[in-house]
Design a protein around this motif. Structure first.
Motif, PDB file in Angstrom:
ATOM      1  N   GLU A  72     -54.339  13.870 -21.861  1.00  0.00           N
ATOM      2  CA  GLU A  72     -53.463  12.742 -21.595  1.00  0.00           C
ATOM      3  C   GLU A  72     -53.077  11.989 -22.866  1.00  0.00           C
ATOM      4  O   GLU A  72     -51.941  11.547 -23.008  1.00  0.00           O
ATOM      5  N   PHE A  73     -54.039  11.864 -23.789  1.00  0.00           N
ATOM      6  CA  PHE A  73     -53.727  11.133 -25.015  1.00  0.00           C
ATOM      7  C   PHE A  73     -52.618  11.831 -25.789  1.00  0.00           C
ATOM      8  O   PHE A  73     -51.642  11.216 -26.196  1.00  0.00           O
ATOM      9  N   TRP A  74     -52.758  13.128 -25.961  1.00  0.00           N
ATOM     10  CA  TRP A  74     -51.761  13.869 -26.754  1.00  0.00           C
ATOM     11  C   TRP A  74     -50.434  13.927 -26.043  1.00  0.00           C
ATOM     12  O   TRP A  74     -49.372  13.853 -26.669  1.00  0.00           O
ATOM     13  N   ARG A  75     -50.504  14.049 -24.705  1.00  0.00           N
ATOM     14  CA  ARG A  75     -49.252  14.059 -23.957  1.00  0.00           C
ATOM     15  C   ARG A  75     -48.536  12.719 -24.093  1.00  0.00           C
ATOM     16  O   ARG A  75     -47.340  12.653 -24.353  1.00  0.00           O
ATOM     17  N   SER A  76     -49.323  11.610 -23.952  1.00  0.00           N
ATOM     18  CA  SER A  76     -48.669  10.304 -24.043  1.00  0.00           C
ATOM     19  C   SER A  76     -48.196  10.039 -25.467  1.00  0.00           C
ATOM     20  O   SER A  76     -47.173   9.398 -25.678  1.00  0.00           O
ATOM     21  N   LEU A  77     -48.911  10.569 -26.439  1.00  0.00           N
ATOM     22  CA  LEU A  77     -48.448  10.429 -27.821  1.00  0.00           C
ATOM     23  C   LEU A  77     -47.128  11.185 -28.016  1.00  0.00           C
ATOM     24  O   LEU A  77     -46.180  10.665 -28.612  1.00  0.00           O
ATOM     25  N   GLY A  78     -47.071  12.385 -27.465  1.00  0.00           N
ATOM     26  CA  GLY A  78     -45.833  13.169 -27.517  1.00  0.00           C
ATOM     27  C   GLY A  78     -44.696  12.425 -26.828  1.00  0.00           C
ATOM     28  O   GLY A  78     -43.578  12.355 -27.356  1.00  0.00           O
ATOM     29  N   ASN A  79     -44.995  11.838 -25.649  1.00  0.00           N
ATOM     30  CA  ASN A  79     -43.970  11.061 -24.934  1.00  0.00           C
ATOM     31  C   ASN A  79     -43.486   9.891 -25.773  1.00  0.00           C
ATOM     32  O   ASN A  79     -42.301   9.569 -25.778  1.00  0.00           O
ATOM     33  N   THR A  80     -44.433   9.238 -26.458  1.00  0.00           N
ATOM     34  CA  THR A  80     -44.069   8.093 -27.286  1.00  0.00           C
ATOM     35  C   THR A  80     -43.117   8.527 -28.391  1.00  0.00           C
ATOM     36  O   THR A  80     -42.126   7.858 -28.673  1.00  0.00           O
ATOM     37  N   PHE A  81     -43.407   9.664 -29.013  1.00  0.00           N
ATOM     38  CA  PHE A  81     -42.520  10.180 -30.059  1.00  0.00           C
ATOM     39  C   PHE A  81     -41.160  10.555 -29.476  1.00  0.00           C
ATOM     40  O   PHE A  81     -40.124  10.329 -30.102  1.00  0.00           O
ATOM     41  N   LYS A  82     -41.174  11.132 -28.269  1.00  0.00           N
ATOM     42  CA  LYS A  82     -39.909  11.481 -27.623  1.00  0.00           C
ATOM     43  C   LYS A  82     -39.070  10.227 -27.398  1.00  0.00           C
ATOM     44  O   LYS A  82     -37.872  10.213 -27.632  1.00  0.00           O
ATOM     45  N   TYR A  83     -39.734   9.156 -26.947  1.00  0.00           N
ATOM     46  CA  TYR A  83     -39.021   7.892 -26.745  1.00  0.00           C
ATOM     47  C   TYR A  83     -38.430   7.411 -28.069  1.00  0.00           C
ATOM     48  O   TYR A  83     -37.256   7.045 -28.148  1.00  0.00           O
ATOM     49  N   SER A 248     -44.494  12.357 -17.731  1.00  0.00           N
ATOM     50  CA  SER A 248     -43.627  12.853 -18.807  1.00  0.00           C
ATOM     51  C   SER A 248     -43.036  11.724 -19.651  1.00  0.00           C
ATOM     52  O   SER A 248     -42.349  11.985 -20.628  1.00  0.00           O
ATOM     53  N   VAL A 249     -43.272  10.458 -19.247  1.00  0.00           N
ATOM     54  CA  VAL A 249     -42.766   9.348 -20.068  1.00  0.00           C
ATOM     55  C   VAL A 249     -43.865   8.359 -20.460  1.00  0.00           C
ATOM     56  O   VAL A 249     -43.633   7.507 -21.314  1.00  0.00           O
ATOM     57  N   VAL A 252     -48.459   5.889 -25.204  1.00  0.00           N
ATOM     58  CA  VAL A 252     -49.855   5.653 -25.582  1.00  0.00           C
ATOM     59  C   VAL A 252     -50.315   4.271 -25.135  1.00  0.00           C
ATOM     60  O   VAL A 252     -51.406   4.112 -24.590  1.00  0.00           O
ATOM     61  N   VAL A 253     -49.451   3.252 -25.344  1.00  0.00           N
ATOM     62  CA  VAL A 253     -49.874   1.897 -24.978  1.00  0.00           C
ATOM     63  C   VAL A 253     -49.995   1.764 -23.462  1.00  0.00           C
ATOM     64  O   VAL A 253     -50.878   1.076 -22.962  1.00  0.00           O
ATOM     65  N   TYR A 254     -49.142   2.464 -22.730  1.00  0.00           N
ATOM     66  CA  TYR A 254     -49.255   2.461 -21.275  1.00  0.00           C
ATOM     67  C   TYR A 254     -50.589   3.096 -20.862  1.00  0.00           C
ATOM     68  O   TYR A 254     -51.305   2.568 -20.007  1.00  0.00           O
ATOM     69  N   TYR A 255     -50.908   4.202 -21.478  1.00  0.00           N
ATOM     70  CA  TYR A 255     -52.179   4.887 -21.209  1.00  0.00           C
ATOM     71  C   TYR A 255     -53.350   3.957 -21.523  1.00  0.00           C
ATOM     72  O   TYR A 255     -54.277   3.799 -20.720  1.00  0.00           O
ATOM     73  N   PHE A 256     -53.256   3.287 -22.661  1.00  0.00           N
ATOM     74  CA  PHE A 256     -54.280   2.313 -23.054  1.00  0.00           C
ATOM     75  C   PHE A 256     -54.409   1.211 -22.000  1.00  0.00           C
ATOM     76  O   PHE A 256     -55.500   0.880 -21.555  1.00  0.00           O
ATOM     77  N   TYR A 257     -53.267   0.660 -21.590  1.00  0.00           N
ATOM     78  CA  TYR A 257     -53.287  -0.456 -20.636  1.00  0.00           C
ATOM     79  C   TYR A 257     -53.948  -0.039 -19.327  1.00  0.00           C
ATOM     80  O   TYR A 257     -54.806  -0.743 -18.804  1.00  0.00           O
ATOM     81  N   THR A 258     -53.547   1.109 -18.789  1.00  0.00           N
ATOM     82  CA  THR A 258     -54.111   1.507 -17.501  1.00  0.00           C
ATOM     83  C   THR A 258     -55.609   1.767 -17.621  1.00  0.00           C
ATOM     84  O   THR A 258     -56.378   1.364 -16.756  1.00  0.00           O
TER      85      THR A 258
END
Lengths: 298, 279
Positions: A72-83, A248-249, A252-258
């Motif tokens: 999840e961390f790497w996926r959310s990091l990837g999503n963050t870069f995509k954003y 898919s979106v 990282v900060v969202y992941y952190f918050y949840t």
């Protein structure tokens, strides 16, 4: 500066006294509110948060192992870069166009500027609510006007672009203002000289405007990349928990918050945010090295 | 000459077309928000693309949201949070900025490097301990809890320091000859000269606090003790498909800041632009 080599004169003494007194509130505040928290977050990242916040257990690097070893961390990091990949370049390119146009003598200049800057004073929560409605698959304005049935925010292949568009819309006016003030610092004679030499507007743009504007562009690039990597509000407001495109979106900060506040897994959350800190610091460092290479300073 | 002028007119025309299309796409979300707020629920979910305007301008959604969501509290909480944050930030930053910009004191460079470090660190790293402190102090669901992380500002100190450094040197010399001590020099002579930096910092602080979502969600979970931003997040969970009510809430939450922006445009643009991307 007096380094004890000589006795302080009365004036130096009074400066030292007033100076320390004046910085004291800020420094004490920063230590309590920011510096202690940095160390405390790092400390907590080595603990497993006990039930009801009681009895934290030291787990060493286990939180980091599960953060960095999990998907999840790497996926959310990837999503963050995509954003960031949508928000940063597009908001800068559009802002550059707008800035160049509005830097001329043109009618309604200040009216346009007012409109483009407007999203900066709107709360992201409100903005995201409106966009969520615009994107709605059944009743949304966008699908209605274009006669489409696109699932703008629940199709994992599209959702990241849709969120990025909101980001561009929100920030373009801000970038534009910074670029306009950068443009105003370029001396007019450069353009006059180019005009005499017969350089066209487009040529002037690439040969004069862009190089002389590069410090401003780089400054925006740098701050926007760091800003985009901390995106949370849009994801939180636009994506429901049940949205199938969430993974898919999710940033990282969202992941952190949840993790830290929805599931109260503070130790785990701390490990996420410490990992993020390291990555952001690394990017800041790389950007500063790139600046020396690419930016043209007078 | 004629063709040159014609070409210029065409260019100007094309630029206007671009700017108008862009303006329109910037405004559509705001317009749609306001229009929807006045519609009935049936109208808001009409799939006819040409139902742009409500058949009758109804304030029902506004009044429903106002009463069922304690909007008065949300306004009050947001206003108080902003007010205290602005006062704290401007007061502490102007003092520290003056000291860093104009005075010599032991440890100055070290302390200033702490300011710079704080500005580089992403703010999420502070949040867990800040939350724990607020909850230990018993400040959850209070204004003090909302204000807490914004009591001092590294960025504001940096901004004011730059402002003070830009002032001419002889000002203080003249004042000290007149027998003013440093405190008097600061209050009477120096501080009034940095008024524009203080206004910028005040506006930046206010807009930043107004927009913040995560902190109020964390420390103020009660519907009546939270801010406009976090209140909207709560509402979205409850009225998830009553679009007129959601848009009425979004309109009411956005309106005060937009009106202030339209009145004090110049100061707003300057204040936010000096933030250096922290917003």
């Amino acid at each position: 500066m007096a380094k004890g080599k000589h006795k302080m004169t009365p004036s130096e003494k009074s400066q030292a006294r007033w100076g320390l007194a004046f910085v004291a509130p800020t420094m004490i505040g920063l230590i309590v509110l920011n510096f202690y928290p940095i160390f405390n977050t790092i400390y907590q990242s080595f603990f497993k948060t006990g039930d009801f916040g009681m009895g934290n257990v030291f787990v060493g690097l286990q939180n980091f192992a599960s953060v960095l070893g999990g998907n999840e961390f790497w996926r959310s990091l990837g999503n963050t870069f995509k954003y960031a990949l949508i928000e940063v370049p597009f908001s800068i390119i559009f802002a550059l166009l707008l800035a160049v146009f509005l830097n001329r003598k043109i009618a309604f200049r200040s009216g346009y500027r007012t409109i483009f800057f407007l999203p900066m004073v709107a709360a992201p929560a409100a903005v995201a609510m409106v966009w969520k409605f615009l994107y709605n698959q059944q009743f949304g304005l966008i699908n209605n006007v274009f006669g489409t049935q696109t699932a703008w925010i629940s199709d994992p292949g599209i959702a990241w672009i849709s969120i990025g568009v909101i980001g561009v819309w929100s920030i373009v006016g801000y970038n534009m203002i910074l670029l306009i003030s950068g443009l105003q610092e370029i001396p007019h004679d450069y353009y006059e000289a180019a005009e005499i030499d017969g350089a066209t507007g487009v040529k002037q743009f690439f040969k004069i405007t862009i190089p002389l504007l590069s410090p401003t562009i780089f400054f925006i690039l740098q701050t926007r990349i760091i800003g985009a990597l901390q995106q949370f509000d849009l994801i939180y407001m636009v994506m429901d928990n049940s949205n199938r495109a969430l993974s898919s979106v999710e940033t990282v900060v969202y992941y952190f918050y949840t993790q830290a506040f929805t599931y109260n897994n503070r130790g785990f959350g701390a490990a996420i945010v410490v990992s993020m800190l390291v990555i952001i610091m690394l990017i800041t460092f790389l950007l500063q090295r790139a600046e020396k290479k690419w930016v043209f300073y007078n | 000459m004629e063709s040159y002028r014609a070409k210029k007119a065409v260019t100007q025309g094309l630029i206007h077309v671009f700017l108008i299309i862009f303006s329109f796409s910037m405004l559509v979300p705001f317009l749609w928000m306001v229009l929807t707020a006045f519609k009935t629920q049936a109208e808001s979910t009409s799939i006819d693309p040409f139902v742009f305007f409500p058949s009758s301008w109804s304030f029902d959604s506004f009044s429903t949201v106002w009463t069922s969501y304690n909007f008065l509290y949300l306004y009050k909480n947001t206003l108080l949070m902003i007010l205290f944050r602005v006062i704290c930030a401007v007061l502490t930053a102007t003092m520290a900025g003056y000291a860093f910009g104009r005075l010599n004191f032991p440890g100055k460079n070290l302390l200033f490097s702490l300011i710079l470090i704080q500005m580089m660190v992403p703010s999420q790293i502070f949040i867990i301990p800040q939350y724990i402190m607020v909850s230990r102090l018993g400040w959850l669901n209070t204004i003090a809890g909302l204000v807490f992380p914004g009591a001092v500002t590294a960025f504001g100190t940096f901004l004011l320091k730059t402002g003070y450094q830009g002032l001419p040197r002889d000002l203080e010399e003249a004042a000290s000859i007149d027998g003013c001590n440093i405190g008097q020099q600061f209050l009477v002579i120096m501080m009034p000269l940095t008024r524009s930096s203080m206004v910028s910092l005040g506006i930046f602080t206010a807009v930043f606090a107004f927009k913040d979502l995560m902190w109020p969600m964390i420390v103020c979970s009660n519907a009546s003790s939270t801010t406009l931003s976090a209140g909207l997040a709560k509402m979205q969970g409850q009225f998830s498909s009553n679009y007129p009510q959601l848009m009425a809430a979004a309109t009411m939450a956005s309106l005060p800041m937009i009106v202030l922006y339209l009145i004090f445009q110049k100061q707003f643009v300057e204040g936010i632009a000096t933030s250096g991307g922290k917003l």
